[in-house]
Design an enzyme around this catalytic site. Structure first.
Site, mmCIF file in Angstrom:
data_model
loop_
_atom_site.group_PDB
_atom_site.id
_atom_site.type_symbol
_atom_site.label_atom_id
_atom_site.label_comp_id
_atom_site.label_asym_id
_atom_site.label_seq_id
_atom_site.Cartn_x
_atom_site.Cartn_y
_atom_site.Cartn_z
ATOM 1 N N ILE A 1 -5.574 10.055 10.781
ATOM 2 C CA ILE A 1 -4.444 10.575 10.006
ATOM 3 C C ILE A 1 -4.980 11.215 8.725
ATOM 4 C CG2 ILE A 1 -2.234 9.974 8.931
ATOM 5 C CD1 ILE A 1 -2.312 9.334 11.974
ATOM 6 N N SER B 1 1.368 3.459 -2.569
ATOM 7 C CA SER B 1 1.121 4.505 -3.572
ATOM 8 C C SER B 1 0.553 5.792 -2.992
ATOM 9 C CB SER B 1 0.162 3.968 -4.649
ATOM 10 O OG SER B 1 -0.973 3.382 -4.034
ATOM 11 N N TYR C 1 -13.934 -3.496 9.836
ATOM 12 C CA TYR C 1 -12.614 -2.841 9.888
ATOM 13 C C TYR C 1 -11.956 -3.091 11.246
ATOM 14 C CZ TYR C 1 -9.114 0.899 9.603
ATOM 15 O OH TYR C 1 -7.927 1.612 9.597
ATOM 16 N N ALA D 1 -12.507 -5.419 13.429
ATOM 17 C CA ALA D 1 -12.148 -6.832 13.610
ATOM 18 C C ALA D 1 -10.865 -7.170 12.858
ATOM 19 C CB ALA D 1 -13.301 -7.718 13.127
ATOM 20 N N GLY E 1 0.819 -1.223 0.000
ATOM 21 C CA GLY E 1 0.000 0.000 0.000
ATOM 22 C C GLY E 1 0.841 1.257 0.000
ATOM 23 N N ASN F 1 1.133 -2.508 5.345
ATOM 24 C CA ASN F 1 0.390 -1.251 5.510
ATOM 25 C C ASN F 1 -0.889 -1.200 4.687
ATOM 26 O OD1 ASN F 1 0.153 1.862 5.819
ATOM 27 N ND2 ASN F 1 0.386 1.555 3.601
HETATM 28 P P1 NDP Z 1 -5.072 5.215 1.774
HETATM 29 O O1 NDP Z 1 -6.457 4.873 1.378
HETATM 30 O O2 NDP Z 1 -4.602 6.602 1.659
HETATM 31 O O3 NDP Z 1 -4.037 4.262 0.971
HETATM 32 C C1 NDP Z 1 -4.241 2.884 0.976
HETATM 33 C C2 NDP Z 1 -3.090 2.207 0.264
HETATM 34 O O4 NDP Z 1 -3.283 0.782 0.325
HETATM 35 C C3 NDP Z 1 -3.000 2.578 -1.191
HETATM 36 O O5 NDP Z 1 -1.652 2.581 -1.578
HETATM 37 C C4 NDP Z 1 -3.751 1.420 -1.875
HETATM 38 O O6 NDP Z 1 -3.354 1.201 -3.218
HETATM 39 C C5 NDP Z 1 -3.289 0.270 -1.009
HETATM 40 N N1 NDP Z 1 -4.179 -0.893 -1.079
HETATM 41 C C6 NDP Z 1 -5.473 -0.981 -0.671
HETATM 42 N N2 NDP Z 1 -5.963 -2.199 -0.922
HETATM 43 C C7 NDP Z 1 -4.962 -2.892 -1.517
HETATM 44 C C8 NDP Z 1 -4.845 -4.215 -2.035
HETATM 45 N N3 NDP Z 1 -5.863 -5.085 -1.994
HETATM 46 N N4 NDP Z 1 -3.684 -4.598 -2.585
HETATM 47 C C9 NDP Z 1 -2.633 -3.732 -2.641
HETATM 48 N N5 NDP Z 1 -2.671 -2.474 -2.169
HETATM 49 C C10 NDP Z 1 -3.831 -2.065 -1.616
HETATM 50 O O7 NDP Z 1 -4.930 4.659 3.277
HETATM 51 P P2 NDP Z 1 -4.041 5.216 4.485
HETATM 52 O O8 NDP Z 1 -2.709 5.608 4.020
HETATM 53 O O9 NDP Z 1 -4.867 6.160 5.249
HETATM 54 O O10 NDP Z 1 -3.956 3.882 5.359
HETATM 55 C C11 NDP Z 1 -2.803 3.049 5.361
HETATM 56 C C12 NDP Z 1 -2.961 2.039 6.476
HETATM 57 O O11 NDP Z 1 -3.103 2.739 7.710
HETATM 58 C C13 NDP Z 1 -4.207 1.170 6.333
HETATM 59 O O12 NDP Z 1 -3.925 -0.138 6.754
HETATM 60 C C14 NDP Z 1 -5.185 1.820 7.269
HETATM 61 O O13 NDP Z 1 -6.166 0.938 7.756
HETATM 62 C C15 NDP Z 1 -4.253 2.290 8.380
HETATM 63 N N6 NDP Z 1 -4.823 3.367 9.178
HETATM 64 C C16 NDP Z 1 -5.146 4.585 8.624
HETATM 65 C C17 NDP Z 1 -5.698 5.567 9.399
HETATM 66 C C18 NDP Z 1 -6.086 6.909 8.870
HETATM 67 O O14 NDP Z 1 -6.697 7.697 9.633
HETATM 68 N N7 NDP Z 1 -5.769 7.263 7.632
HETATM 69 C C19 NDP Z 1 -5.972 5.344 10.819
HETATM 70 C C20 NDP Z 1 -5.592 4.061 11.302
HETATM 71 C C21 NDP Z 1 -5.024 3.113 10.494
HETATM 72 P P3 NDP Z 1 -4.114 2.038 -4.418
HETATM 73 O O15 NDP Z 1 -3.591 3.444 -4.334
HETATM 74 O O16 NDP Z 1 -3.653 1.385 -5.659
HETATM 75 O O17 NDP Z 1 -5.572 1.958 -4.168
#
Ligand code: NDP
Length: 238
Positions: free
Chosen positions: A179, A10, A146, A148, A8, A81
């Site tokens: 975030i 990007s 989410y 869980a 993740g 991530n």
């Molecule tokens: P974003 O939605 O900004 O980015 C998600 C990233 O994960 C993207 O790069 C996306 O790729 C990638 N991704 C999603 N599904 C897949 C998949 N099936 N295979 C490969 N890549 C995937 O999320 P955040 O940066 O906000 O979140 C990152 C992590 O932090 C997550 O695990 C989230 O649950 C956790 N988190 C975030 C919080 C927040 O407030 N933002 C709070 C708590 C935890 P693509 O761009 O191609 O879609």
């Protein structure tokens, strides 16, 4: 120079992680699902290798990890991530939505860890950091699937830390609070203000602040820390 694989990468926190590790001089590969333009731009900017794969699928995750190992010559640090979120009444969550959430947020960490572990075990060193969520600790209403999935990451972290500790590999988890990323872009002003109000530090966090915590847990200095869950949430889940 370490060899780092980030799922993740990007956008959002993952993107900040790519930039953090590249700034340390590490070799980095990152996985993304569909944001080709963002991935290409980040890759061109940082020199990190972008790998398109859906990590919720075991075969795709294995292929992506294999490509990363081949490109980097091994993986010293894995950051699980990649994640998705969805706000919905739990009675309205379909079987497919449940499975997609668990597969993306939890199973992917299992798939990728399983894929890189043999190389780490043979070298008797490695770092795995999982990106959970404070909702995995305290639970969020209308985010049952989410919450869980993120609570599952806690168990995976602790169990894997015990199993891989004798091989010199540490496994830890960071739990971000609210975030500033695309994941929260749809929240209205009122909700954002309420979340900030409930956060002792009275603000949302920056992706770079999560990246710095992951960076520490991936460092040499953190060599005696394993199986730990570190909140990066401005005190929300105290
Ligand atoms: P974003 O939605 O900004 O980015 C998600 C990233 O994960 C993207 O790069 C996306 O790729 C990638 N991704 C999603 N599904 C897949 C998949 N099936 N295979 C490969 N890549 C995937 O999320 P955040 O940066 O906000 O979140 C990152 C992590 O932090 C997550 O695990 C989230 O649950 C956790 N988190 C975030 C919080 C927040 O407030 N933002 C709070 C708590 C935890 P693509 O761009 O191609 O879609």
């Amino acid at each position: 120079m370490r060899r780092v694989l980030i799922s993740g990468g990007s956008r959002g926190i993952g993107r900040a992680l790519v930039e953090y590790f590249r700034a340390q001089g590490d070799a980095v590969a990152f996985i993304y699902r569909q944001s080709d333009d963002a991935a290409a731009e980040l890759s061109a900017k940082t020199g990190a290798r972008a790998i398109r794969a859906d990590v919720s699928d075991p075969d795709e995750a294995r292929r992506a990890a294999g490509l990363a190992i081949e490109t980097l010559g091994g993986v010293d640090v894995l950051v699980n991530n990649a994640g998705i979120a969805q706000i919905k009444l739990f009675t309205d969550v379909s079987d497919e939505e449940w499975r997609r959430m668990i597969d993306t947020n939890l199973s992917s960490a299992f798939y990728l860890s399983r894929a890189v572990a043999p190389d780490m075990i043979s070298r008797k060193s490695g770092r795995i950091v999982n990106v959970g969520s404070m909702w995995g600790k305290v639970g969020a209403s209308c985010e049952v699937h989410y919450s869980a999935s993120k609570a599952g990451l806690r168990g995976l972290t602790m169990a894997l830390a015990k199993e891989l500790g004798p091989s010199g590999i540490t496994v830890n988890c960071v739990e971000p609070g609210v975030i500033e990323t695309d994941m929260n872009a749809a929240l209205d002003e009122e909700t954002r203000a309420a979340l900030c109000d409930e956060t002792p530090l009275c603000r949302m966090g920056a992706p770079e602040e999560v990246a710095a915590a992951v960076g520490f847990l991936s460092s040499e200095e953190a060599g005696f820390i394993t199986g730990q869950i570190l909140g990066v949430d401005g005190g929300y889940a105290i």
